[in-house]
Every structure is written in structure tokens, then in C-alpha cells.
Enzyme design. Sequence first.
Site, PDB file in Angstrom:
ATOM      1  N   SER A 155       8.214  31.617   4.239  1.00 24.36           N
ATOM      2  CA  SER A 155       7.041  31.685   3.365  1.00 24.36           C
ATOM      3  C   SER A 155       5.800  31.218   4.115  1.00 24.36           C
ATOM      4  O   SER A 155       5.877  30.294   4.943  1.00 24.36           O
ATOM      5  CB  SER A 155       7.251  30.773   2.148  1.00 24.36           C
ATOM      6  N   TYR A 168       9.265  22.691  -0.254  1.00 29.69           N
ATOM      7  CA  TYR A 168       9.458  24.118   0.020  1.00 29.69           C
ATOM      8  C   TYR A 168       8.899  24.483   1.399  1.00 29.69           C
ATOM      9  O   TYR A 168       9.536  25.196   2.177  1.00 29.69           O
ATOM     10  CB  TYR A 168       8.746  24.882  -1.098  1.00 29.69           C
ATOM     11  N   LYS A 172      11.043  25.934   4.486  1.00 27.72           N
ATOM     12  CA  LYS A 172      10.793  27.281   5.008  1.00 27.72           C
ATOM     13  C   LYS A 172      10.434  27.256   6.490  1.00 27.72           C
ATOM     14  O   LYS A 172      10.854  28.130   7.245  1.00 27.72           O
ATOM     15  CB  LYS A 172       9.699  27.968   4.192  1.00 27.72           C
TER      16      LYS A 172
HETATM   17  P1  NAI Z   1      13.473  34.879  -7.559  1.00 27.21           P
HETATM   18  O1  NAI Z   1      13.445  33.565  -8.257  1.00 27.21           O
HETATM   19  O2  NAI Z   1      13.201  36.115  -8.340  1.00 27.21           O
HETATM   20  O3  NAI Z   1      14.867  35.075  -6.806  1.00 27.21           O
HETATM   21  C1  NAI Z   1      15.597  34.025  -6.241  1.00 27.21           C
HETATM   22  C2  NAI Z   1      17.048  34.201  -6.617  1.00 27.21           C
HETATM   23  O4  NAI Z   1      17.820  33.183  -5.969  1.00 27.21           O
HETATM   24  C3  NAI Z   1      17.287  34.052  -8.131  1.00 27.21           C
HETATM   25  O5  NAI Z   1      17.945  35.207  -8.627  1.00 27.21           O
HETATM   26  C4  NAI Z   1      18.162  32.792  -8.245  1.00 27.21           C
HETATM   27  O6  NAI Z   1      19.110  32.841  -9.292  1.00 27.21           O
HETATM   28  C5  NAI Z   1      18.831  32.761  -6.875  1.00 27.21           C
HETATM   29  N1  NAI Z   1      19.281  31.424  -6.508  1.00 27.21           N
HETATM   30  C6  NAI Z   1      18.626  30.240  -6.684  1.00 27.21           C
HETATM   31  N2  NAI Z   1      19.369  29.233  -6.214  1.00 27.21           N
HETATM   32  C7  NAI Z   1      20.517  29.774  -5.725  1.00 27.21           C
HETATM   33  C8  NAI Z   1      21.664  29.230  -5.102  1.00 27.21           C
HETATM   34  N3  NAI Z   1      21.768  27.922  -4.890  1.00 27.21           N
HETATM   35  N4  NAI Z   1      22.653  30.068  -4.715  1.00 27.21           N
HETATM   36  C9  NAI Z   1      22.552  31.405  -4.925  1.00 27.21           C
HETATM   37  N5  NAI Z   1      21.478  31.974  -5.524  1.00 27.21           N
HETATM   38  C10 NAI Z   1      20.477  31.163  -5.918  1.00 27.21           C
HETATM   39  O7  NAI Z   1      12.443  34.755  -6.333  1.00 27.21           O
HETATM   40  P2  NAI Z   1      11.900  35.818  -5.260  1.00 27.21           P
HETATM   41  O8  NAI Z   1      10.443  35.812  -5.343  1.00 27.21           O
HETATM   42  O9  NAI Z   1      12.635  37.095  -5.342  1.00 27.21           O
HETATM   43  O10 NAI Z   1      12.265  35.053  -3.899  1.00 27.21           O
HETATM   44  C11 NAI Z   1      13.196  35.508  -2.945  1.00 27.21           C
HETATM   45  C12 NAI Z   1      12.986  34.734  -1.645  1.00 27.21           C
HETATM   46  O11 NAI Z   1      11.689  35.021  -1.104  1.00 27.21           O
HETATM   47  C13 NAI Z   1      13.047  33.213  -1.800  1.00 27.21           C
HETATM   48  O12 NAI Z   1      13.685  32.656  -0.667  1.00 27.21           O
HETATM   49  C14 NAI Z   1      11.592  32.813  -1.831  1.00 27.21           C
HETATM   50  O13 NAI Z   1      11.404  31.485  -1.423  1.00 27.21           O
HETATM   51  C15 NAI Z   1      11.013  33.818  -0.853  1.00 27.21           C
HETATM   52  N6  NAI Z   1       9.564  34.003  -1.017  1.00 27.21           N
HETATM   53  C16 NAI Z   1       9.044  34.680  -2.097  1.00 27.21           C
HETATM   54  C17 NAI Z   1       7.686  34.869  -2.213  1.00 27.21           C
HETATM   55  C18 NAI Z   1       7.088  35.679  -3.304  1.00 27.21           C
HETATM   56  O14 NAI Z   1       5.876  35.971  -3.208  1.00 27.21           O
HETATM   57  N7  NAI Z   1       7.822  36.070  -4.330  1.00 27.21           N
HETATM   58  C19 NAI Z   1       6.758  34.301  -1.241  1.00 27.21           C
HETATM   59  C20 NAI Z   1       7.383  33.630  -0.139  1.00 27.21           C
HETATM   60  C21 NAI Z   1       8.746  33.498  -0.054  1.00 27.21           C
END
Ligand code: NAI
Length: 307
Positions: A155, A168, A172
Amino acid sequence: MSQPTGFVQDKVVLVTGAGGGIGRDFALALAREGAKVVVNDLGASVQGEGRDTARAQAVVDEIRAAGGQAVANGDSVSDWDGANRMVNLAVETFGRIDAVINNAGILRDRFFFNMSPDEWRSVIDVHLNGAFYVSRAAASHFKEQQSGAYIHMVSTSGLIGNFGQANYSAAKLGIAALSKSIAMDMAKFKVRSNCISPFAWSRMINSIPTDTDEQRDRVARLQKMETAKIAPLAVFLASDAAADVTGQIFAVRANEIFLMSQSRPLRSLHTEQGWTPQSVADRVVPALRPSFYKLDRSQDVFDWDPV
Ligand code: NAI
């Protein structure tokens, strides 16, 4: 959407946190391009609370309905045994594992001076420890088969900076270093490791208020950053077409793809006599100050609208 071309035909890919958001689009795009996918998701809230394995299963059902192959896993990436179970599920179900996408994530935002040890630990556990556990669990298979690809979600909160995200950001940026270390340690086994720093309108960032016209405009701009726009780069990095791409950090925001810089010396001074605190103050700081970094946030650097 373009026609699938079998870009990752028969590759076995584990995507963590693939029950929603960016990870779900990874799983769907990989399956469309011929991969067999392990869809892992604990089914937690954004803060990492609760459990709902139906989310991973729903993505598997969607892939199967479209004629693809997938299997669900509901373990937590922050559990070493769970990480091993999801990798083993790939091998038991599909006979091998070719790529791991470390995508699972949670947020526990709080200004540093108020952050509790639990808020710190839970975020480090899912992101940094989780990325290590899942990567390490796959490493033995990758080493033995002399191939493999890691893709880790990082991130700009860590690469650049953001308020209220010490846990976070540290996790990251730690993952970026983990990726580089894996790329170096496993190059001799033809194993690659790269990072993607996504910008996407997911539940993770969709709590931005929309009370004023200005806020509504901002949200409309942010909604252009569709989660599915991150997937083409991830599918490429998981494929043999990326055989010579390793140790890199990319960023994706809607239709833009960036190569991010990595830390190198910017400027230097030396003296044969060595330095004293006073000579550092008198000579070093004035010489280096023009190159000091400002306390930029991610949005100060990415200050134009998504394209
Ligand atoms: P999201 O919250 O929609 O998806 C994250 C998923 O990870 C969720 O479905 C959740 O149930 C699952 N999860 C959480 N803890 C878990 C665990 N211990 N074991 C297995 N699954 C688990 O979020 P998003 O936006 O799709 O994020 C995906 C990745 O991208 C993350 O690593 C986030 O930090 C990263 N990211 C996202 C950004 C954005 O703009 N959306 C920006 C920078 C990074």
C-alpha cells in the site's frame, strides 16, 4: 472485457482474502484465464472481526458456474497451521501450486498516540505475519518444483505515508522487504516475488462520507478505481510471461500502472576526519536539506484524478 486467452492455463493459484474486493476479482480473472484457484477467505469484517466462510464459497460457486475450477478455504492467514492447510488444499485438489497472491487484509486505523497493542498486533498478524506464513508454506513446493510466483499486496500508506495507519503502514512496508528478500533467496530456484500497491474502491475505503457535493464528487472519482482493474497485472505476474520480472513494486490505479521506486542513497557527504554533532549541524544538514522528503501522504503524491 477482453476475450480470455488462457494466459495462466492450468496454473494453480492460491488467492488469500478472495471472498470480496480486489481478491475476488483476482480469483475470477485467474479462473477466466485458465487457472485453478484456491479461494481463501476468513470472511471477516474490515476490522478483522467475525468469520463467514460462505463468502469464499460464493466466489468458488461463481467460478464453477462459469465453467472454471476452484475450491474454497476458510482458514486465517495469520495462523501458521491454517496457512499450511490452504497450500496443502491446492496440492491435494489440483496436484501442485504455482502462485500465491497475498491479498488478505484488515484495517485498525487509529492515531499512533492512541493505538493499542492489540490494534498493532492484529494488523501485523494478518498482513506481515500472514504474508510470511502463506509464502513460507508454499516455499517448499516452489523450491522442489523449481518454479513459483509470489504476488503481495502492499500500500502507498506504507510506501509513501498516511495518517492514523502506523500498524498498517509498517506491515505493508515490511511486506515490500519480505518480497525483496524472497526474490533474492529464491531466485536460484526460479521463484519470483513482486508487489502490487492497489488503489481500488472496495469496502476497505468506501466509508468516506458523502454529505456534501464536494464529498460526493470525490467519491464519484474514487469509484472509477474499480477492483477489477488490478487483476490484469496480477494475472500477468502469475504467468510464465513474467519469467524475468521479480523484486519489483508496481502500483495500479484504474487504467494507470506504475513502477514504484525503491530506496537508494540520494546524496552523500564525507570527511576524512569524521563528523562531530556540530559539523553535522553546520555542513551535513544544510547540504542535504534541499533533498529532504516532506511529510507527504499518498494522496499528496498521487494528486491527480484516476485516469
Ligand atoms: P477487502 O476488505 O474487500 O478484502 C480483504 C479480504 O481479506 C476480505 O474478504 C476479508 O474477509 C479477508 N481477510 C481478512 N482477514 C483475513 C485473514 N486473517 N485470513 C484470510 N482472509 C482474511 O479489501 P480490499 O480493498 O479488496 O483489499 C485487498 C488487499 O489490498 C489488502 O491487502 C489491502 O490492504 C490492499 N490494499 C487495498 C487498497 C484499496 O484501495 N482498496 C489500497 C492499498 C492496499
